[in-house]
Design an enzyme around this catalytic site. Structure first.
Site, PDB file in Angstrom:
ATOM      1  N   PRO A 236      15.450   6.184 -19.694  1.00 56.80           N
ATOM      2  CA  PRO A 236      15.518   5.706 -21.090  1.00 56.80           C
ATOM      3  C   PRO A 236      14.296   6.143 -21.891  1.00 56.80           C
ATOM      4  CG  PRO A 236      16.016   3.937 -19.537  1.00 56.80           C
ATOM      5  CD  PRO A 236      15.523   5.081 -18.731  1.00 56.80           C
ATOM      6  N   THR A 241      19.256  10.994 -27.100  1.00 55.10           N
ATOM      7  CA  THR A 241      19.929  10.797 -28.385  1.00 55.10           C
ATOM      8  C   THR A 241      19.263  11.609 -29.487  1.00 55.10           C
ATOM      9  OG1 THR A 241      20.485   8.554 -27.655  1.00 55.10           O
ATOM     10  CG2 THR A 241      20.761   9.043 -29.991  1.00 55.10           C
ATOM     11  N   GLU A 458     -10.763  -8.057  -8.377  1.00 52.95           N
ATOM     12  CA  GLU A 458     -10.721  -6.782  -9.100  1.00 52.95           C
ATOM     13  C   GLU A 458     -11.835  -5.851  -8.638  1.00 52.95           C
ATOM     14  OE1 GLU A 458      -8.290  -5.930 -10.894  1.00 52.95           O
ATOM     15  OE2 GLU A 458      -7.311  -7.877 -10.999  1.00 52.95           O
TER      16      GLU A 458
END
Length: 659
Positions: A236, A241, A458
Site C-alpha cells: 500500500p 493508483t 534503552e
C-alpha cells in the site's frame, strides 16, 4: 456559442409540476372567496347583538353551522364604530356587500333563537344557513394516502439504486449499469508521468502500454499483438493508483476508472451486468483503457471458503470479467489495468497470459527513488534554501511514496505550529519521529524507578548494537514517552538486498540487549520487552522454518508464496518436526540472550555511564555514544552515503500491560 446556450438552458424537472400544483391549491384556498376580499374582521356574540339592536346589520349567513358572517348596511359603514370593517380588494374596489364581520356561533340553537327574537321585534335583516363544500380539498384528501405511498416507494427505489441524481444507476431500471467514471479529452486530468517520481521500471512498462494505444501500427506491423491487460502489484502507498492517474492524463484515449467494490450490489446478477455494460461502453469508445482499483474485491480465487456450496454472486461477477477479457469472440482494443496489494489471493484464471499479460511489481522506493519523490512533494512547500534532500532520503528507509508525502505535510504543519516562515531540516526530523514513534507525551507520570529501568533498557540496546559488527548502530535514543511507548531508539542500518545468518543473529542479540541490561543491573526483568521478544521470535522462526538457515532442520522451507496454505487447517509438517522447530527457535533466542549478557557484563561501567547520561539529558545522540564507547572498532570505511536511518519499534511497559 449556440452549444453553450443550449447547455446553459434550464432542463425540465418533474418537481416543477409538483410546485405548480401546490401553488394552485394554496392560491385557491387563499383567494377562493366570492369577491376576493380577505380583510374580514373578527367580532363576538356580544358586539353582534349590539349591532343587531342598532339596526346596522343587513344580512347574517351561517356557514356549516359554526361560522357566522355579517354584512352591514351602507348607512352603518359610515359610522365611526365600523371604521375597521372597511376594506378594499387588490383592484382598489371597496367592500360594500360584505361580509364585514365573522365569529363562531357556539350553540346553534341558542343563536337561531336570538335571530328569531330580533326578527319578531321588527328589526329589518335577513339570515340564512348555508353548507359550503371545498371539492378540490376533498379530492386532494382522498388521494393523499395514495400519493404518500407512491412517493415513499420512489424514494426507496432511488436510494437502493444508488441515489436519485439521475444517470447510470440513478433509477431502479439502470441498476445494472456500470458505475465507472469516464475520463476523455473533455476531462481535465492534470496528473502525468512527470508527477510520478521513482518507479522507473513500472513507468517504462506503463508508458509502453500507452504507446500501444497511440501508435498501434508500430507494433502490429511486425505481427505483435497489443496486450490485453496489466496488473499493478505492490504494498500500500507505493503509487499504483497514481500510475493509473498518470495513464489517464497521458493516454488521450477514453479512460474508465472504478473500484472492484463497485461491482458488488445487494441484488443477484447486478455485478455481472455491470461488467457487461462496462466493456460494452469501453468497446464503443475503443481504443480505450479500463482501470479497476482493488481488483481483489471481485478477483479472489473461486471455490475458497465457500462454506454453503452455493453459487456465489462474487464468482458470477468474476466469471463474467474473465469472459469479457479473453473469451470467445473478444477482439477489441480495450486494455484493462488493475491494481491490488493482495496478488496472492487472485484467481489463477485471472492471472494467466491473455488476460493480464503483464504483472508490474511496484516496490517500496530505494534511496535514489526516495530522493526523487521528496523533490516532487517539496515543490509546494516553502523550505529553506540549504535543505539537503539527500539527507531526507537517508532518514526514511522503508517509507512508501504515501509515507513521504505524509512526512512533508507533517513537517509543514510542525513549522507552522512553531510560527516559522519556512520548513527546515529539524522540522522534517520531527515529522519522521512524529509519524513513526507518535506524539511526545512529556506530561506522562512516570516514577523515578520506572524511568531508571527504561534508561538502562534503552542503554542496553544502544551498547550491544554499537559493539556488534552487523547490528545497526544507534543514532538517537530517548526516554521521553512517545505515543504508546515509554522509550524509543533510532538506528542507521544498511539497505541490504540479502541478509546473512550472522547479520540476523547480531540484530537479535542487539534487540535482546534491553532485557539483558535489566537483568544485570536490577537482577529483575519487566514486561517492557514485549515488542523485543515478539521481534526476535519472528526472526528466529523465519530463520528455521522459512529461510532454511538452521542446521538441525536443514535446507527446508515451509513458506508458501502462493498464499494457498492459509486455507489449510493443518500444518505443512509433522508434530515431531513442530517440536524440533520450537526447540531450535528457543535455542537460537536463548543463545543470543546469553551473548548479550556477556557483552554487557564486560562493559557494565560503560552501560551505567550511558544510562546516567540518558537520565540526565533524556535524549542522546551518536556523539554521546562515541564519547563514552569510542568509535566502532570494526568499521573500516564508514560511508554515510550507503546508510540511512530506520526506527526500531519501541519497547514499553504500557504496551505490555495492554497486551
Amino acid at each position: 456559442m449556440e452549444n453553450q446556450k443550449k447547455n446553459n438552458a434550464p432542463k425540465f424537472n418533474a418537481y416543477w409540476i409538483y410546485g405548480v400544483v401546490i401553488t394552485l391549491l394554496l392560491g385557491m384556498s387563499l383567494f377562493g372567496g366570492d369577491n376576493g376580499f380577505q380583510n374580514v374582521q373578527k367580532t363576538n356574540i356580544s358586539e353582534f347583538e349590539r349591532f343587531l339592536n342598532d339596526g346596522d346589520i343587513n344580512e347574517v349567513i351561517v356557514i356549516n353551522k359554526n361560522l357566522a358572517q355579517i354584512s352591514l348596511t351602507p348607512e352603518a359603514l359610515n359610522k365611526p364604530v365600523h371604521e375597521r370593517a372597511k376594506s378594499t380588494n387588490f383592484l382598489g374596489q371597496e367592500n360594500l356587500k360584505g361580509p364585514h364581520y365573522q365569529f363562531e356561533v357556539g350553540n346553534l340553537e341558542l343563536f337561531q333563537l336570538k335571530l328569531e327574537k330580533a326578527e319578531s321585534n321588527n328589526i329589518a335583516f335577513r339570515y340564512e344557513f348555508r353548507t359550503i363544500e371545498n371539492r378540490w380539498l376533498d379530492v386532494l384528501m382522498s388521494f393523499l394516502p395514495i400519493i404518500i405511498i407512491i412517493g415513499v416507494w420512489i424514494f426507496l427505489m432511488r436510494r437502493m439504486s444508488g441515489g436519485g441524481a439521475g444517470g447510470a444507476g440513478g433509477q431502479i431500471f439502470n441498476i445494472g449499469k456500470s458505475k465507472a467514471k469516464l475520463f476523455d479529452q473533455n476531462t481535465n486530468v492534470k496528473t502525468t508521468f512527470k508527477d510520478v517520481a521513482g518507479l522507473e521500471g513500472a513507468k517504462e512498462e506503463i508508458q509502453e502500454i500507452v504507446d500501444f494505444l497511440k501508435n498501434p501500427k508500430k507494433y502490429t506491423v511486425l505481427g505483435g499483438k497489443i496486450p490485453k491487460g496489466a496488473l499493478l502489484v505492490g504494498p500500500p502507498g507505493t503509487g499504483k493508483t497514481l500510475l493509473a492517474k498518470a495513464v489517464a492524463g497521458e493516454a488521450k484515449v477514453p479512460f474508465f476508472s472504478l473500484s472492484g467494490s463497485d461491482f458488488v450490489e445487494m441484488f443477484v446478477g447486478v455485478g455481472a451486468s455491470r461488467v457487461r455494460d462496462l466493456f460494452k461502453q469501453a468497446t464503443e469508445k475503443s481504443p480505450s483503457i479500463i482501470f479497476i482499483d482493488e481488483i481483489d474485491a471481485i478477483g479472489r480465487a473461486r471455490g475458497k471458503s465457500n462454506i454453503t456450496g452455493s453459487n456465489d454472486e462474487r464468482e458470477n461477477t468474476l466469471n463474467q470479467l474473465l469472459t469479457e477479457m479473453d473469451g470467445f469472440g473478444t477482439d477489441t482494443n480495450v486494455i484493462v489495468l488493475a491494481a491490488t496489494n493482495r496478488a496472492d489471493v487472485l484467481d489463477k484464471a485471472l492471472m494467466r497470459a491473455g488476460r493480464f499479460d503483464r504483472q508490474i511489481y511496484v516496490d517500496l522506493p530505494d534511496l535514489n527513488e526516495r530522493r526523487e519523490i521528496f523533490k516532487v512533494h517539496l515543490k509546494p512547500l516553502k523550505v529553506i534554501k540549504t535543505l539537503d534532500v539527500e539527507f531526507l532520503a537517508k532518514q526514511t528507509p522503508g517509507f512508501s511514496g504515501a509515507d513521504i508525502a505524509n512526512v512533508c505535510n507533517e513537517a509543514a504543519l510542525i513549522a507552522a505550529r512553531k510560527n516559522k516562515k519556512s520548513v527546515g531540516k529539524q522540522d522534517f526530523l520531527d515529522a519522521v519521529d512524529r509519524i513513526v514513534g507518535g506524539l511526545e507525551k512529556k506530561n506522562k507520570i512516570i516514577t523515578a524507578e520506572e524511568k531508571k529501568t527504561i534508561a538502562f533498557h534503552e542503554a542496553g540496546h544502544a551498547l550491544v548494537s554499537w559493539l556488534l559488527k552487523y547490528a545497526a548502530p544507534l543514532v538517537k535514543v530517548t526516554i521521553v514517552p512517545r505515543g504508546q511507548s515509554l522509550g524509543a531508539a533510532w538506528y542507521l542500518p544498511e539497505e541490504r538486498m540479502i541478509v546473512r545468518t550472522e547479520q540476523m543473529l547480531d540484530e537479535m542479540c542487539a534487540t535482546l540487549g534491553g532485557r539483558a541490561a535489566e537483568k544485570i543491573i536490577f537482577d529483575k526483568i519487566s514486561t517492557g520487552a514485549l515488542s523485543d521478544l515478539e521481534k526476535v521470535t519472528r526472526q528466529a522462526r523465519a530463520m528455521v522454518s522459512v529461510y532454511g538457515l538452521n542446521d538441525t532442520i536443514g535446507n527446508i522451507t515451509y513458506y508458501d508464496s502462493s498464499g494457498q496454505s492459509e486455507y489449510n487447517f493443518t500444518k505443512p509438517y509433522s508434530e515431531e518436526t513442530a517440536q524440533k522447530i520450537d526447540k531450535e527457535i528457543s535455542l537460537i533466542i536463548e543463545a543470543q540472550y546469553k551473548r548479550a549478557l556477556d557483552i554487557l557484563k564486560k562493559n557494565k561501567d560503560k552501560l551505567t555511564r550511558l544510562a546516567q547520561r540518558l537520565l540526565d539529558k533524556e535524549v542522546i545522540f551518536k556523539d554521546d555514544l562515541v564519547a563514552i564507547l569510542g568509535e566502532r572498532p570494526f568499521e573500516e570505511n564508514p560511508s554515510e552515503s550507503k546508510k540511512s536511518t530506520n526506527i526500531k519499534k519501541p519497547t514499553t511497559k504500557k504496551q505490555t500491560q495492554k497486551e
